[in-house]
Design a protein around this motif. Structure first.
Motif, PDB file in Angstrom:
ATOM      1  N   ALA A  32     -25.096  51.700 -41.198  1.00  0.00           N
ATOM      2  CA  ALA A  32     -24.423  51.350 -39.614  1.00  0.00           C
ATOM      3  C   ALA A  32     -23.744  52.666 -40.534  1.00  0.00           C
ATOM      4  O   ALA A  32     -22.664  53.314 -40.568  1.00  0.00           O
ATOM      5  CB  ALA A  32     -23.818  50.052 -40.385  1.00  0.00           C
ATOM      6  N   GLY A  33     -23.914  53.890 -38.597  1.00  0.00           N
ATOM      7  CA  GLY A  33     -23.194  54.742 -38.309  1.00  0.00           C
ATOM      8  C   GLY A  33     -22.943  55.726 -39.081  1.00  0.00           C
ATOM      9  O   GLY A  33     -22.538  57.215 -39.016  1.00  0.00           O
ATOM     10  N   VAL A  34     -24.296  55.848 -39.695  1.00  0.00           N
ATOM     11  CA  VAL A  34     -25.520  57.290 -39.611  1.00  0.00           C
ATOM     12  C   VAL A  34     -26.247  58.229 -39.133  1.00  0.00           C
ATOM     13  O   VAL A  34     -27.492  57.231 -39.024  1.00  0.00           O
ATOM     14  CB  VAL A  34     -25.670  57.180 -41.308  1.00  0.00           C
ATOM     15  CG1 VAL A  34     -25.706  58.676 -42.231  1.00  0.00           C
ATOM     16  CG2 VAL A  34     -24.150  56.866 -42.501  1.00  0.00           C
ATOM     17  N   PRO A  35     -26.000  58.437 -38.315  1.00  0.00           N
ATOM     18  CA  PRO A  35     -27.375  59.059 -37.185  1.00  0.00           C
ATOM     19  C   PRO A  35     -28.907  59.484 -38.399  1.00  0.00           C
ATOM     20  O   PRO A  35     -28.259  60.196 -39.539  1.00  0.00           O
ATOM     21  CB  PRO A  35     -26.799  60.672 -36.904  1.00  0.00           C
ATOM     22  CG  PRO A  35     -25.417  60.197 -37.196  1.00  0.00           C
ATOM     23  CD  PRO A  35     -24.819  59.951 -38.190  1.00  0.00           C
ATOM     24  N   VAL A  36     -29.672  59.595 -37.795  1.00  0.00           N
ATOM     25  CA  VAL A  36     -31.023  59.546 -38.433  1.00  0.00           C
ATOM     26  C   VAL A  36     -31.523  60.170 -37.346  1.00  0.00           C
ATOM     27  O   VAL A  36     -31.746  59.935 -36.222  1.00  0.00           O
ATOM     28  CB  VAL A  36     -31.543  57.952 -38.908  1.00  0.00           C
ATOM     29  CG1 VAL A  36     -32.696  58.268 -39.541  1.00  0.00           C
ATOM     30  CG2 VAL A  36     -30.601  57.798 -40.278  1.00  0.00           C
TER      31      VAL A  36
END
Length: 262
Positions: free
Chosen positions: A143-147
């Motif tokens: 959650a909150g980590v761009p991928v």
């Protein structure tokens, strides 16, 4: 440093910019994947790292080719070896983005799942996450980590069930803000996917993920009047594009129309 040799690394770009680490796949090496930097944004620093276990196919060793304790132990040792190098070249405050292709995608995914707070994002290109290799894959882990996810519809190298599982986890279950695409290619980076990756990296440089890792729920939440009941059933289906749209379990038409402006 570890039971592995000192990392072999080739670099390009701005040595002071945000660091993009390129991780190659089976049958390749760092001197080949560094060529991606020519098609990616300037102003970033690029480093391609040679896999330390080439006798097993490089980083592809972690791509669910042999599940169980030996793979988990090898992944752990290799991640520790990599992190020791990374923490030396990218101290706290310098954003780091992982870009892994094929087997390198499995290693990038393992690093991200092991410590989401360490990275400003990760691109998983034409590969699978190391689901059974001892790294956490629980809901909302990213959650909150761009991928960024790219796959080929005609990929004959990575089993389709692993590609589909990776796609669903990263775009739905992980909680990551994901940009994803599938192109009419096999096990190779599509030209349009490379252009989209370049745009995504520009955004990562301009708006790096905030420090602190995954977004966690607060210990106490204010309750709405009437105490809404817990939601039952599976998660709704949502799009994997921006802006994201919910496709199933939508409110009744009359409710949506009453909330529309005008």
């Amino acid at each position: 440093m570890s039971r592995f040799d000192t990392p072999v690394v080739v670099t390009r770009g701005d040595a002071e910019g945000p660091l993009v680490v390129l991780l190659h796949g089976r049958g390749s090496r760092e001197t080949e994947i560094i060529g991606l930097a020519d098609a990616l944004p300037r102003g970033l620093s690029y480093a391609a790292v040679r896999a330390p276990i080439a006798e097993h196919g490089g980083f592809a060793w972690f791509a669910n080719r042999g599940i169980g304790r030996p793979v988990a132990e090898s992944l752990r040792a290799t991640m520790d070896w990599f992190r020791l190098w990374l923490d030396g070249v990218a101290p706290p405050g310098r954003p780091v983005v992982l870009v892994g292709f094929s087997g390198g995608a499995a290693f990038a995914g393992g690093l991200l799942l092991d410590d989401p707070a360490r990275f400003a994002g990760a691109a998983i290109l034409y590969g699978t996450l190391p689901f059974e290799a001892g790294v956490p894959t629980d809901a909302a882990r990213l959650a909150g980590v761009p991928v960024f996810v790219a796959q080929g519809d005609h990929d004959q190298v990575i089993p389709r069930e692993l590609l589909d599982r990776t796609w669903r986890y990263l775009t739905v279950e992980s909680g990551a803000p994901a940009i994803s695409r599938r192109d009419q290619v096999g096990h190779a980076i599509a030209r349009d996917a490379l252009a989209a990756l370049a745009g995504w990296l520009v955004e990562r440089a301009a708006f790096p993920a905030p420090p602190g890792g995954p977004v966690t729920a607060p210990a106490h939440r204010e309750r709405l009047p009437g105490d809404l009941p817990d939601r039952a059933g599976s998660r709704p289906d949502v799009s994997t594009t921006t802006p994201q749209q919910q496709r199933t379990d939508n409110a009744p038409t009359e409710v949506r129309e009453s909330c529309s402006p005008g």
